[in-house]
Design a protein around this motif. Sequence first.
Motif, mmCIF file in Angstrom:
data_model
loop_
_atom_site.group_PDB
_atom_site.id
_atom_site.type_symbol
_atom_site.label_atom_id
_atom_site.label_comp_id
_atom_site.label_asym_id
_atom_site.label_seq_id
_atom_site.Cartn_x
_atom_site.Cartn_y
_atom_site.Cartn_z
ATOM 1 N N ALA A 9 0.844 -1.210 0.000
ATOM 2 C CA ALA A 9 0.000 0.000 0.000
ATOM 3 C C ALA A 9 0.870 1.247 0.000
ATOM 4 N N THR A 10 1.917 1.240 0.761
ATOM 5 C CA THR A 10 2.823 2.384 0.812
ATOM 6 C C THR A 10 3.515 2.554 -0.533
ATOM 7 N N HIS A 11 3.925 1.467 -1.130
ATOM 8 C CA HIS A 11 4.575 1.513 -2.440
ATOM 9 C C HIS A 11 3.605 2.061 -3.499
ATOM 10 N N ALA A 12 2.370 1.705 -3.408
ATOM 11 C CA ALA A 12 1.352 2.189 -4.353
ATOM 12 C C ALA A 12 1.118 3.687 -4.180
ATOM 13 N N HIS A 13 1.086 4.134 -2.933
ATOM 14 C CA HIS A 13 0.916 5.564 -2.668
ATOM 15 C C HIS A 13 2.078 6.379 -3.245
ATOM 16 N N GLN A 15 3.981 5.559 -5.735
ATOM 17 C CA GLN A 15 3.905 5.508 -7.192
ATOM 18 C C GLN A 15 2.850 6.490 -7.713
ATOM 19 N N VAL A 16 1.706 6.589 -7.053
ATOM 20 C CA VAL A 16 0.647 7.528 -7.454
ATOM 21 C C VAL A 16 1.147 8.963 -7.280
ATOM 22 N N PHE A 17 1.833 9.206 -6.175
ATOM 23 C CA PHE A 17 2.368 10.548 -5.925
ATOM 24 C C PHE A 17 3.366 10.948 -7.009
ATOM 25 N N GLU A 18 4.259 10.055 -7.402
ATOM 26 C CA GLU A 18 5.260 10.358 -8.419
ATOM 27 C C GLU A 18 4.615 10.591 -9.776
ATOM 28 N N GLU A 19 3.579 9.830 -10.116
ATOM 29 C CA GLU A 19 2.882 10.024 -11.382
ATOM 30 C C GLU A 19 2.180 11.381 -11.403
ATOM 31 N N THR A 20 1.514 11.728 -10.306
ATOM 32 C CA THR A 20 0.810 13.009 -10.205
ATOM 33 C C THR A 20 1.806 14.167 -10.289
#
Length: 176
Positions: A9-13, A15-20
């Motif tokens: 879950a932390t890794h997914a967060h 990744q979403v932050f970096e994409e945004t």
Amino acid sequence: METSASVTATHAHVQVFEETMAEDEAALQAQLEQLQKQQQAKQPKPADEKDKEPRKPRREHHPEHLRREDHLNDPQDTNCPSPDCGRPMRVGEDISEKLDIVPAEFFAQRHIYGKWACRCCQCLVQEPAVPQIIDGGIMATGLIAHTVTSHFVDHLPYYRLEPLHASDSVMGASTL
């Protein structure tokens, strides 16, 4: 201890932050390029140096209430120097104004009161004295006004006014 689900879950967060963040950076870069193009379009393109006229300085005129002293600077001979002509040559004038000041000047006011007497009836007639701000004082109203303005408006203490008045050797500290 961290579980594998929380790590995922932390890794997914992240990744979403970096994409945004990458999307926001690309949008800001596009806006910056657009603004730079608009700015360049607004600026006039420089012409050749020969086409430009030299700019004259823009100075404000001195206030109209100031006294003007005219100094005429005309040549000695204002007629045409050609031996065949000799006619007057005035075409116009150039006016240059400079701001100047006359330092404070002390002067003595003399009030002369004539005495008129009749020889036969021995009657004396004389005009009454002009009322003064300080009875028996040596300072006229203009000097009092200057001293009060310097002290209370310009915030000059009396000990700083004394050398100014002493330069003309007219009064000392006791008079102020």
